[in-house]
Design a protein around this motif. Structure first.
Motif, PDB file in Angstrom:
ATOM      1  N   LEU A 259       0.857  -1.194   0.000  1.00  0.00           N
ATOM      2  CA  LEU A 259       0.000   0.000   0.000  1.00  0.00           C
ATOM      3  C   LEU A 259       0.889   1.238   0.000  1.00  0.00           C
ATOM      4  N   VAL A 261       0.517   5.377  -0.156  1.00  0.00           N
ATOM      5  CA  VAL A 261      -0.384   6.524  -0.112  1.00  0.00           C
ATOM      6  C   VAL A 261       0.489   7.761  -0.219  1.00  0.00           C
ATOM      7  N   LEU A 264      -2.181  12.490   0.136  1.00  0.00           N
ATOM      8  CA  LEU A 264      -3.633  12.349   0.252  1.00  0.00           C
ATOM      9  C   LEU A 264      -4.221  13.520   1.064  1.00  0.00           C
ATOM     10  N   ILE A 300      -8.888   5.711   1.674  1.00  0.00           N
ATOM     11  CA  ILE A 300      -8.061   4.683   1.035  1.00  0.00           C
ATOM     12  C   ILE A 300      -8.947   3.554   0.517  1.00  0.00           C
ATOM     13  N   TYR A 306     -11.594  11.983  -1.960  1.00  0.00           N
ATOM     14  CA  TYR A 306     -10.540  12.899  -1.492  1.00  0.00           C
ATOM     15  C   TYR A 306     -10.269  13.907  -2.589  1.00  0.00           C
ATOM     16  N   VAL A 311      -3.509   6.739  -4.171  1.00  0.00           N
ATOM     17  CA  VAL A 311      -3.473   5.490  -3.405  1.00  0.00           C
ATOM     18  C   VAL A 311      -3.094   4.387  -4.392  1.00  0.00           C
ATOM     19  N   ARG A 320     -10.336   7.029  -7.322  1.00  0.00           N
ATOM     20  CA  ARG A 320     -10.811   7.515  -6.027  1.00  0.00           C
ATOM     21  C   ARG A 320     -12.292   7.207  -5.838  1.00  0.00           C
ATOM     22  N   ALA A 326     -11.368  -0.863  -4.926  1.00  0.00           N
ATOM     23  CA  ALA A 326     -10.448  -1.092  -3.810  1.00  0.00           C
ATOM     24  C   ALA A 326     -10.513  -2.542  -3.352  1.00  0.00           C
ATOM     25  N   ILE A 331      -7.961  -4.568  -1.016  1.00  0.00           N
ATOM     26  CA  ILE A 331      -8.012  -3.833   0.250  1.00  0.00           C
ATOM     27  C   ILE A 331      -9.239  -4.264   1.045  1.00  0.00           C
TER      28      ILE A 331
END
Ligand SMILES: Nc1ncnc2c1ncn2[C@@H]1O[C@H](COP(=O)(O)OP(=O)(O)OP(=O)(O)O)[C@@H](O)[C@H]1O
Ligand SMILES: [Mg+2]
Length: 508
Positions: A259, A261, A264, A300, A306, A311, A320, A326, A331
């Motif tokens: 992962l 990020v 963000l 996430i 966001y 991500v 997003r 995801a 995830i």
């Protein structure tokens, strides 16, 4: 023979639900001016016991005495008449009413047949003052944080002039500061002679607040001991054995980043958040409630949008605000609000455990129900989910066992990156260790775990690295061996210069 200080006495109470003996001949008593702690594993019968006193359930057998007189408590009115007020594991406030309206629900002062708002609000203000919170009686309950909701619940109980106050895991959702405030209120009520029944899974709170402890195991009382009893002894009574190691983290050498990020940002909520979690790693996120941790996790996971940043999972950028993308990328999120987001309450344990895997399998167009049942049975057994069977509806599980099902569902889901938001809230000490061991198994198998927790010993004990969030940004990162409660708290509470950022403009 009857003790003048005795407020309540329960003799040989029994309660059976289909397939479960929840209480089996329990004795219990409460005196004026004491805090009597009810301790026991998830599903031991604590909430069921107090529901006999609040009138929510009727006992199948046994007797209840109030002030030496045998009584029947067959509903909320009976409890109220006896001066018994209860703050449940799940709150009972009406979100769209004001604070004052909630406090006086069903008992509003009237003038010429109309509700006397002025008096109601003035009275509410006085009660709120007594519990020591500054909140307007006119504020809508929906707008309050969880700590203040709790205080409103207490104010509501005070309004009933309760002689007995029952609190079912009031500290599960509070930060340490808020806990201290709650303790002050409870101590003051105790001095005023109120008897308090207090349920908690945080053992350190027992000596700090309690007078006596009754320990339940499998619906039976296994002992009554002073609150000064050492924690390991309490654990032994509660689970029938001692726990050698509360945080059994076994680090798996970190592999490739899973992962990533970067930058963000969600305006006004979190800013320029960036970090990596590698295969085999547990990264903890500490911080105060409101620091933006849950919001980052949800962004996430695609549950919230966001404004800037990226991500990536295993090097591939995610769109997003797209939960399906995801999830497909691997995830998983165990949400903080398990009732709202994590469970289908009127479905069975097995169905809930299979929710994520089912979705994945049906995409492939084929579901092996037998394998699924086996997997559900295995994880439920490992987590010690207390239930009548895999077919029991999740709604009727105890609070902690519901939480185990949410976690179990994601442990079965074969994720690459698992985000855990307050994973062990409401979980008993023994079951926590089982969850930690499952986290070890995940990382040993090469998964990455991001763990948000307000339980500092847990973050320190189970993470390989600790990120500290403060007012929407990452205030620092500490390797686990350097992190202490003090270094983490220093980063969590130091005021960050938000103003400068605004002046400097967004840096992405
Ligand atoms: N309405 C119900 N129908 C069926 N079973 C129930 C019901 N309410 C409680 N039970 C069962 O009774 C047992 C005791 O549950 P209880 O909620 O009292 O546990 P608890 O000690 O409060 O646990 P926790 O620490 O998880 O909150 C559990 O096995 C639970 O599944
Ligand atoms: Mg309970």
């Amino acid at each position: 023979m009857s003790n003048p200080d005795e407020l309540l006495r329960i003799e040989g109470i029994g309660k059976t639900f289909p397939g479960v003996v929840a209480l089996d001949g329990v004795d219990f008593d409460l005196r004026r001016g004491e805090v009597h702690v009810l301790l026991g594993e998830n599903g031991a019968g604590k909430s069921t016991l107090i529901k006999m006193l609040s009138g929510a359930y009727r006992p199948d057998s046994g007797r209840i005495f109030a002030g030496g007189q045998a009584v029947r408590i067959h509903g909320a009115q009976d409890a109220e008449r006896l001066g018994i007020a209860t703050i449940y594991q799940e709150f009972n406030l009406v979100p769209d009413l004001t604070v004052a309206e909630n406090i006086f629900l069903g008992r509003q002062p009237r003038r010429f047949g109309l509700i006397d708002r002025k008096r109601m609000e003035a009275d509410a203000a006085r009660l709120l003052d007594r519990v020591g919170i500054r909140v307007s009686p006119r504020a809508r309950v929906r707008e309050l944080g969880i700590a203040r909701l709790q205080m409103v619940e207490i104010a509501k109980a005070l309004n009933l002039e309760a002689r007995v106050l029952i609190m079912d895991e009031p500290t599960a959702v509070l930060t340490s500061e808020e806990v201290e405030k709650l303790f002050q209120i409870v101590r003051r009520l105790r001095e005023e002679g109120v008897g308090i029944i207090f349920i908690t899974h945080h053992l350190e709170e027992i000596a700090a607040l309690g007078d006596r402890v009754t320990v339940l195991r499998d619906g039976r009382s296994v002992g009554q001991v002073p609150a000064s009893t050492p924690q390991n002894e309490l654990v032994r009574l509660m689970v029938g054995r001692s726990i050698e190691q509360q945080y059994p983290r076994e680090s798996a050498g970190p592999g490739a980043p899973l992962l990533s990020v970067s930058g963000l940002t969600r305006d006004g909520v979190f800013h320029n958040v960036g970090f990596e979690v590698r295969a085999g790693e547990v990264v903890g996120i500490a911080g105060l409630v409101g620091a933006g941790r849950t919001e980052v996790a949800r962004a996430i996971f695609g549950a919230d949008p966001y404004d800037a940043g990226t991500v990536e999972v295993a090097g591939r950028r995610l769109p997003r605000h797209d939960v399906n993308a995801a999830t497909a990328a691997g995830i998983g999120l165990v949400p903080e609000d398990r009732k709202g987001q994590g469970l289908v309450l009127d479905a069975s344990v097995q169905e809930n455990l299979g929710l994520v895997t089912l979705r994945a399998a049906s995409r492939v167009g084929w579901v092996d129900r037998r394998a699924q049942r086996t997997a559900a049975a295995r994880i439920a057994g490992q987590l010690g989910v207390r239930m009548a069977g895999l077919g029991q509806h999740v709604r009727t599980l105890s609070g902690g066992n519901q939480q185990k099902v949410v976690i179990g569902k994601w442990l079965l889901a074969d994720t690459k990156v698992l985000i855990l938001d307050e994973p062990t809230r409401g979980i008993d000490v023994a079951a926590k260790v089982e969850i930690y061991q499952l986290i070890n198994e995940l990382t040993a198998a090469g998964q990455a775990v991001l763990m948000i927790s307000s339980d500092l010993p847990e973050v320190l004990g189970m993470s390989d690295r600790v990120l500290v969030m403060n007012q929407g940004r990452i205030a620092g990162e500490l390797p686990a061996h350097e992190a202490t409660q003090d270094t983490v708290m220093a980063l969590a509470v130091t005021a960050t210069p938000m103003k400068e950022e605004v002046e400097a403009g967004r840096d992405d």
